[in-house]
Design a protein around this motif. Structure first.
Motif, PDB file in Angstrom:
ATOM      1  N   THR A  12     -10.102 -29.068 -18.899  1.00 36.12           N
ATOM      2  CA  THR A  12     -10.525 -28.852 -20.176  1.00 36.12           C
ATOM      3  C   THR A  12      -9.836 -29.010 -21.381  1.00 36.12           C
ATOM      4  O   THR A  12     -10.239 -29.136 -22.510  1.00 36.12           O
ATOM      5  CB  THR A  12     -10.784 -27.138 -20.089  1.00 36.12           C
ATOM      6  OG1 THR A  12      -9.593 -26.572 -19.963  1.00 36.12           O
ATOM      7  CG2 THR A  12     -11.598 -26.852 -18.960  1.00 36.12           C
ATOM      8  N   GLY A  13      -8.402 -29.618 -20.995  1.00 33.92           N
ATOM      9  CA  GLY A  13      -7.600 -29.920 -22.419  1.00 33.92           C
ATOM     10  C   GLY A  13      -7.184 -28.829 -23.136  1.00 33.92           C
ATOM     11  O   GLY A  13      -6.955 -29.024 -24.305  1.00 33.92           O
ATOM     12  N   GLY A  14      -7.179 -27.543 -22.632  1.00 33.44           N
ATOM     13  CA  GLY A  14      -6.916 -26.418 -23.288  1.00 33.44           C
ATOM     14  C   GLY A  14      -5.108 -26.244 -23.214  1.00 33.44           C
ATOM     15  O   GLY A  14      -4.365 -27.187 -22.933  1.00 33.44           O
ATOM     16  N   ARG A  15      -4.739 -25.310 -23.761  1.00 34.50           N
ATOM     17  CA  ARG A  15      -3.403 -24.892 -23.557  1.00 34.50           C
ATOM     18  C   ARG A  15      -2.808 -24.704 -22.027  1.00 34.50           C
ATOM     19  O   ARG A  15      -3.269 -24.004 -21.358  1.00 34.50           O
ATOM     20  CB  ARG A  15      -3.147 -23.564 -24.455  1.00 34.50           C
ATOM     21  CG  ARG A  15      -1.570 -23.214 -24.402  1.00 34.50           C
ATOM     22  CD  ARG A  15      -1.560 -21.944 -25.141  1.00 34.50           C
ATOM     23  NE  ARG A  15       0.172 -21.455 -24.965  1.00 34.50           N
ATOM     24  CZ  ARG A  15       0.279 -20.618 -24.074  1.00 34.50           C
ATOM     25  NH1 ARG A  15      -0.149 -19.999 -23.077  1.00 34.50           N
ATOM     26  NH2 ARG A  15       1.813 -19.926 -23.875  1.00 34.50           N
ATOM     27  N   VAL A  16      -1.705 -25.569 -22.052  1.00 35.24           N
ATOM     28  CA  VAL A  16      -0.924 -25.122 -20.875  1.00 35.24           C
ATOM     29  C   VAL A  16       0.106 -24.405 -20.929  1.00 35.24           C
ATOM     30  O   VAL A  16       0.835 -24.718 -21.800  1.00 35.24           O
ATOM     31  CB  VAL A  16      -0.448 -26.661 -20.043  1.00 35.24           C
ATOM     32  CG1 VAL A  16       0.381 -26.564 -18.919  1.00 35.24           C
ATOM     33  CG2 VAL A  16      -1.684 -27.547 -20.276  1.00 35.24           C
TER      34      VAL A  16
END
Length: 623
Positions: free
Chosen positions: A289-293
């Protein structure tokens, strides 16, 4: 000056998937209580299966990059899984090797091994030295230098194993988004013997303890960093930096089986929390999703940021146990390994280029001018030597001088224009003042004394004449002001002095409120005993026998002079701090001559002293 140099690859950015290998340790000497046999079985060099806990007649199959069964040696694990990624270090790229699995599955044995069977860490370091030696023998014009750092993460604290006296070290990130640890020891290495000399004592500093499942259980995550810097000897002096991370993770623990209590329970909580954060990082990277890791949620994931989803060639060796007692730990480890092999890293070459900064030589006139200004600033007179010879003609000097001369003329012209405008404006102001004086003198001559009307009319005419000579903007403002009606002027009468009446004739009536009366009565009651203080003792002492009071005072004085710290704390209103102050005062000034000397001690005021006396006298008498 160091600049970032792009890689020579002209195509798309290369990617590297995390390679996952599974190692099954052999059966322990004591088999399972139920003697049911192993719960995991290898099918070939890449596949294995585990019994499905929901249905014992079924199995769950897994596929990995490599599967090492019970007969695989330490050499086999190193050659198949670790050695292929080591050459990347000498090209300015990073590589990582992680050992993951439950407690007691053989992670530390895989990474460290023993003298007879060395593990991944000593074999990998020896291979790096072999690669460096091979390149030096090839004489490719590059020089190599190696350094090592060794740390552990214990209870979410980063500790330096090469320098055990250091405290918790911080984790930082530089402008190029590289993770670094300020204050971490970096030991230079010249050979494998130097590495062995530093690594073995540092490994003994790692925190270990005994549990029900493991006699020597690792209570922290250990990370060994080998840094290789290659420098080109000839210009342009390129420099490539590669790093090798060798990570021995602590195993996840089930406290019901390990029997952890107290400190061991706290350690297992920190270990499980960091491993849970590691699983969240893997899930987030696989989500797409390309969100926060959540790298920053744990110090372990913060340090492994480059190994998982970063720019490193990574290998994960998952250690599992065949016994049924480890079934759920093995099942969870295999699921985690299956998710980890989907992570894709983007390695690149870390290369810097030393760019020589050219030295710009200033003209001779500027250098001499700076010297003269410096001498003048220091208070020294410049030397009256003969003027220097003109510098050799150059193509740039005439153009610069011409521009400076043109700029100076332009500034002088602006200054002259400003001076002319100032003179002209001053001249106009003087002319206006002279005209005003002429108009005033004419109006006084033409206006007879006592005729206010003629003065007003003449002054208005003169004002109009005067205002006609003003500039247009001021003339407009003046005309606007004349249109307004004149304000009526106030008439000021002469000051009349009257005789003041005597003060006795003024009658002042002052009424006092009920509150004021009550306050006066209270003040009168408070003032009455104050006048009798020196004549009679206070109210509570008057009801006591004087002889008993004197005996009690003498007893308190004796206790103050000879009592210990515990005896002094037995007095009323004397705590630990006041008792220590009394003992200190006795050591410095000697015994108390009278009880009133207590006021000289810090924190004992007259009011507190009176409360102290009242409480202790009443308690000693028994009231």
């Amino acid at each position: 000056m160091a600049q970032r140099v792009p890689t020579a690859d002209t195509g798309a950015k290369k990617t590297s998937r995390v390679r996952v290998a599974v190692r099954l340790r052999p059966y322990m000497e004591k088999e399972d209580d139920k003697a049911e046999g192993p719960c995991v079985r290898g099918l070939d060099s890449q596949n294995l299966e585990i019994i499905n806990w929901r249905n014992a007649t079924e199995t769950v199959k897994y596929h990995f990059d490599a599967f090492h069964d019970e007969q695989t040696t330490q050499q086999g694990v190193f050659l198949a899984s670790v050695k292929p990624i080591l050459p990347h270090i000498l090209t300015g790229q990073n590589a990582s090797v992680l050992a993951y699995g439950p407690t007691g599955a053989g992670k530390t044995h895989t990474m460290l091994g023993s003298r007879e069977q060395p593990g991944v860490i000593p074999r990998a370091v020896k291979e790096v030295f072999n690669l460096v030696r091979t390149q030096e023998e090839a004489q490719d014009g590059w020089g190599c230098s190696l350094t090592m750092s060794y740390l552990e993460i214990y209870n979410e604290k980063v500790l330096d194993l090469l320098s055990p006296s250091t405290q918790d070290l911080p984790i930082r990130e530089d402008k190029d988004r590289n993770i670094l640890i300020p204050g971490l020891t970096q030991t230079p290495l010249a050979s494998f013997a130097d590495f062995d000399q530093h690594f073995v004592p540092a490994s003994l500093n790692r925190t270990t303890a005994s549990t029900k499942l493991n006699q020597r259980s690792s209570r922290s995550h250990a990370i060994l960093l080998i840094k290789v810097v290659r420098t080109q000897r000839a210009p342009p002096h390129r420099q490539q930096t590669g790093k090798l991370y060798l990570v021995d993770l602590a195993g996840s623990e089930d406290n019901r089986r390990t029997g952890n209590q107290g400190l061991r329970l706290k350690e297992s909580g920190a270990i499980n929390l960091s491993l849970f954060t590691l699983s969240k990082v893997v899930d987030s990277l696989n989500g797409g999703t390309g969100g926060r890791v959540p790298y920053r949620d744990s110090k372990l994931t913060r340090l492994l940021q480059d190994s998982l989803g970063g720019s490193s060639h990574s290998v994960m060796i998952t250690n599992i146990a065949p016994e049924y007692s480890y079934y759920f730990d093995t099942f969870s480890a295999l699921n985690f390994a299956a998710k980890s092999k989907l992570i894709v890293n983007k390695p690149f070459v870390r290369e810097t280029l030393t760019v020589p900064v050219p030295q710009v030589k200033r003209p001779r006139e500027e250098a001499e001018g700076d010297q003269l200004r410096k001498k003048h600033k220091d208070g020294r007179k410049p030397s009256t030597a003969s003027p220097p010879a003109p510098p050799p003609s150059s193509t740039s000097a005439p153009s610069v001088l011409d521009r400076l001369v043109a700029l100076e003329k332009l500034m002088m012209g602006c200054q002259e224009k400003d001076k002319q405008t100032m003179k002209q404006s001053r001249k106009e102001i003087e002319e206006l003042k002279e005209r005003q004086k002429e108009f005033e003198s004419k109006s006084r001559l033409n206006c007879p004394s006592g005729s206010g009307l003629s003065w007003e009319t003449s002054s208005s005419n003169q004002d109009s004449l005067f205002r006609n000579n003003l500039p247009p903007l001021q003339r407009k403002l003046a005309s606007g002001n004349t249109a307004k009606p004149k304000k009526q002027q106030a008439v000021v009468l002469p000051l009349q002095v009257t005789q003041l009446q005597p003060l006795k004739q003024v009658l002042v009536v002052k009424t006092s409120s009920v509150c004021m009366k009550k306050k006066r009565q209270q003040l009168d009651q408070d003032e009455e005993p104050k006048g009798k203080e020196n004549m009679a003792p206070s109210g509570w002492e008057s009801h006591l026998d004087r002889s008993l009071v004197e005996q009690s005072k003498q007893k308190i004085l004796t206790l103050l002079n000879t009592g210990s710290h515990k005896d002094l704390k037995g007095l009323q209103l004397i705590g630990d701090k006041k008792a220590k102050l009394i003992l200190g005062w006795r050591e410095i000034y000697g015994s108390f001559t009278k009880l009133e000397d207590l006021i000289q001690i810090e924190g004992i005021t007259e009011k507190r002293f009176s409360s102290f006396m009242k409480a202790n006298l009443l308690s000693s008498i028994g009231l």
